[in-house]
Design a protein around this motif. Structure first.
Motif, PDB file in Angstrom:
ATOM      1  N   SER A 244       0.801  -1.226   0.000  1.00  0.00           N
ATOM      2  CA  SER A 244       0.000   0.000   0.000  1.00  0.00           C
ATOM      3  C   SER A 244       0.832   1.273   0.000  1.00  0.00           C
ATOM      4  O   SER A 244       0.284   2.371  -0.139  1.00  0.00           O
ATOM      5  CB  SER A 244      -0.917   0.011   1.218  1.00  0.00           C
ATOM      6  N   GLY A 245       2.154   1.156   0.175  1.00  0.00           N
ATOM      7  CA  GLY A 245       2.992   2.342   0.271  1.00  0.00           C
ATOM      8  C   GLY A 245       2.898   3.024   1.618  1.00  0.00           C
ATOM      9  O   GLY A 245       3.343   4.155   1.785  1.00  0.00           O
ATOM     10  N   SER A 246       2.330   2.328   2.608  1.00  0.00           N
ATOM     11  CA  SER A 246       2.215   2.887   3.956  1.00  0.00           C
ATOM     12  C   SER A 246       3.403   2.427   4.794  1.00  0.00           C
ATOM     13  O   SER A 246       4.404   1.942   4.259  1.00  0.00           O
ATOM     14  CB  SER A 246       0.894   2.465   4.594  1.00  0.00           C
ATOM     15  N   SER A 247       3.318   2.579   6.115  1.00  0.00           N
ATOM     16  CA  SER A 247       4.447   2.197   6.972  1.00  0.00           C
ATOM     17  C   SER A 247       3.961   1.447   8.200  1.00  0.00           C
ATOM     18  O   SER A 247       2.783   1.507   8.563  1.00  0.00           O
ATOM     19  CB  SER A 247       5.249   3.434   7.397  1.00  0.00           C
ATOM     20  N   ALA A 248       4.891   0.744   8.841  1.00  0.00           N
ATOM     21  CA  ALA A 248       4.594  -0.016  10.051  1.00  0.00           C
ATOM     22  C   ALA A 248       5.665   0.250  11.092  1.00  0.00           C
ATOM     23  O   ALA A 248       6.844   0.439  10.758  1.00  0.00           O
ATOM     24  CB  ALA A 248       4.516  -1.517   9.753  1.00  0.00           C
ATOM     25  N   VAL A 249       5.252   0.243  12.349  1.00  0.00           N
ATOM     26  CA  VAL A 249       6.173   0.384  13.476  1.00  0.00           C
ATOM     27  C   VAL A 249       6.564  -1.015  13.926  1.00  0.00           C
ATOM     28  O   VAL A 249       5.693  -1.838  14.229  1.00  0.00           O
ATOM     29  CB  VAL A 249       5.503   1.138  14.648  1.00  0.00           C
TER      30      VAL A 249
END
Length: 531
Positions: A244-249
């Motif tokens: 999705s082009g998002s990010s995760a911690v």
């Protein structure tokens, strides 16, 4: 895909190649190898302009999508230098972190098969999984140097260090049905089994759940309490961000409620994924006067076990966001039934995920009507084709493409499913089958109860009796007399609300209940008193 039988030797035959012997060993990175997950994700980031966007946050450092894929391509060269070739199985025994992500993508790029292993398992479990998969290499974190003494091993720090001077490796040609990773079942009822998933499965997780149901966009920031080496966490914190082009911690250990607070605020987390026991701890922490601002959270997802109705209400109130309950399994790869923004019915696990078929059957295999309890059978695009080295188990669990989940449920008139626990969870008392979840739900309404498990325990005469094992909400603040009163209160509560045969004969107060690393109750250990 055919699951091969392997002898417990150091060099088992690889998974069967889907290509003829004349196929090239490698091909250039790019759109000509769309089946290879690592190449597919790298191309996607390039085409969508995500290369400068953050993909993963760890501590106070962030890695962009471009950095992740460049590191992975060089890590593949390092892994190949340690003897890894297409079809080989590589144990990945690492905590969540950038090394895990890079190693997994490097393994995928080579056409090898990652074996996702919880690094905190006992040594015997690690030895079994390395033997069961015939691992050609074990990539491990600190403290596990001696765990895989009979196998080739590469430390995570060494892997990352060697990438700095390595050239990027081309992607090995595979198709969507080529094995990508093996994940072991959680072992709630006994010995874990290796479940095989393919290069095509992660995209389906994202398309059907991440994009369609959770509406994940490039602006989302994910925090998953469930770890990358579990099916739930793998989709949440690895697949969804990269597609999705998002990010995760990423957090290398299970975060405490205080750590969740801090991470949500620092990274402005929008999607929180957790299990009921961790949500309960988050709610309990507010009761001790701790708190934070969850204004950035737009949704929470709960899985792993049933979410008690009152707890779901408390979490929704705490977060100021909907809690979407879902159910999945290692065999299905991720959720097969889920609530969504368009249809969220608390107390249920929602409707079948688009693309999946769900049936409720009785013990004889016949379909049951709405409102009638039955066992869940599932068919869909990411259901595994079998267990590694377990043909008999495969034959019992997978029948003509249908997966017998061993979960009990009832279908409501609106098409949602209400989860009633595992078929293995049912207790037999005086010849009558009792659902412990019903009894537990009643006892959990007492304000002094934090957790509860109800099982059948055999007494000295060999007769099975129901016993409730209860974790008090604040045992350090309750005196002995109050604890005794709590036991009496719980039995009185059960007598008031339950049929006589469902009332526990006794209540045992315990400091904790045995759970798997995913937060699921090990009910068979409660029955044995073996924790």
């Amino acid at each position: 895909m055919t699951i091969q039988q392997t002898a417990p030797s150091s060099s088992p035959p690889p998974f069967p190649s889907p290509f003829p012997s004349s196929a090239p060993a490698v091909s250039p990175v790019g759109s000509d190898v769309p089946g290879n997950l690592a190449a597919q994700l790298a191309d996607l980031a390039e085409r969508r302009g995500w290369v400068e966007r953050p993909a993963f946050h760890q501590g106070h450092r962030a890695w962009t999508h471009g950095e992740v894929h460049a590191l992975a391509a060089r890590a593949a060269t390092v892994l190949a230098g340690h003897g890894v070739t297409a079809g080989d199985r590589v144990v990945l025994a690492l905590p969540d972190g950038i090394a895990w992500v890079v190693a997994f993508l490097g393994i995928a790029r080579l056409g090898a098969v990652a074996v996702l292993v919880n690094p905190e398992l006992p040594a015997a479990d690690h030895a079994f999984m390395a033997m069961d998969t015939g691992a050609a290499l074990c990539v491990t974190g600190p403290g596990l140097e001696d765990r895989f003494a009979d196998r080739a091993r590469l430390g995570a720090d060494q892997l990352l260090a060697l990438t700095s001077s390595a050239e990027p490796a081309p992607a090995h040609p595979v198709d969507a049905h080529t094995p990508l990773y093996v994940q072991y079942t959680s072992g709630t009822t006994g010995s874990p089994k290796g479940v095989v998933h393919t290069h095509g499965d992660p995209k389906a997780y994202h398309d059907l759940i991440g994009r369609r149901l959770l509406r994940i966009t490039g602006d989302d920031v994910t925090l998953s309490v469930s770890k990358l080496y579990f099916a739930y966490g793998f989709g949440n914190a690895f697949v969804f961000p990269l597609f999705s082009g998002s990010s995760a911690v990423l957090v290398d250990r299970r975060p405490t409620p205080a750590a969740v607070d801090e991470l949500v605020v620092r990274h402005r987390v929008t999607l929180l994924y957790s299990v009921p026991s961790a949500y309960a701890a988050l709610v309990a922490d507010r009761g001790r006067g701790h708190g934070t601002c969850f204004a950035s959270v737009r949704a929470a997802v709960s899985a792993g076990e049933g979410l008690p109705g009152e707890l779901g209400r408390q979490v929704t109130e705490l977060l100021g966001a909907p809690v979407l309950e879902q159910i999945g399994s290692t065999e299905s790869g991720h959720a097969f039934c889920a609530n969504s923004f368009d249809h969220n019915r608390p107390g249920t696990v929602g409707r079948p995920v688009p693309g999946f078929e769900v049936e409720l059957r009785d013990r004889a295999g016949a379909s049951v009507p709405d409102g009638t309890e039955g066992e869940l059978w599932v068919r869909g695009p990411t259901v595994t084709s079998g267990y590694l080295n377990r043909p008999e188990e495969t034959g019992r669990t997978l029948v003509r493409g249908w997966l017998a989940t061993r979960d009990r449920a009832v279908r409501e008139a609106d098409g949602t499913y209400r989860h009633l626990g595992r078929a293995d969870d049912m207790e037999m008392v005086g010849g009558i089958t009792v659902s412990p979840l019903e009894v537990e739900a009643v006892l959990r309404t007492h304000p002094a109860v934090k957790e509860v498990a109800v099982v059948t325990v055999t007494d000295g005469t060999g007769v099975g009796r129901l016993r409730a094992f209860v974790v008090p909400a604040a045992p350090q603040d309750i005196g002995l007399q109050s604890l005794q009163c709590l036991q009496e209160d719980l039995l009185r509560l059960a007598r008031e609300r339950l049929a006589a045969f469902k009332v526990p004969r006794s209540v045992s107060l315990v400091p904790s209940l045995p759970r798997t690393p995913t937060g699921k109750l090990r009910r068979h250990l409660v029955r044995q008193g073996a924790w």
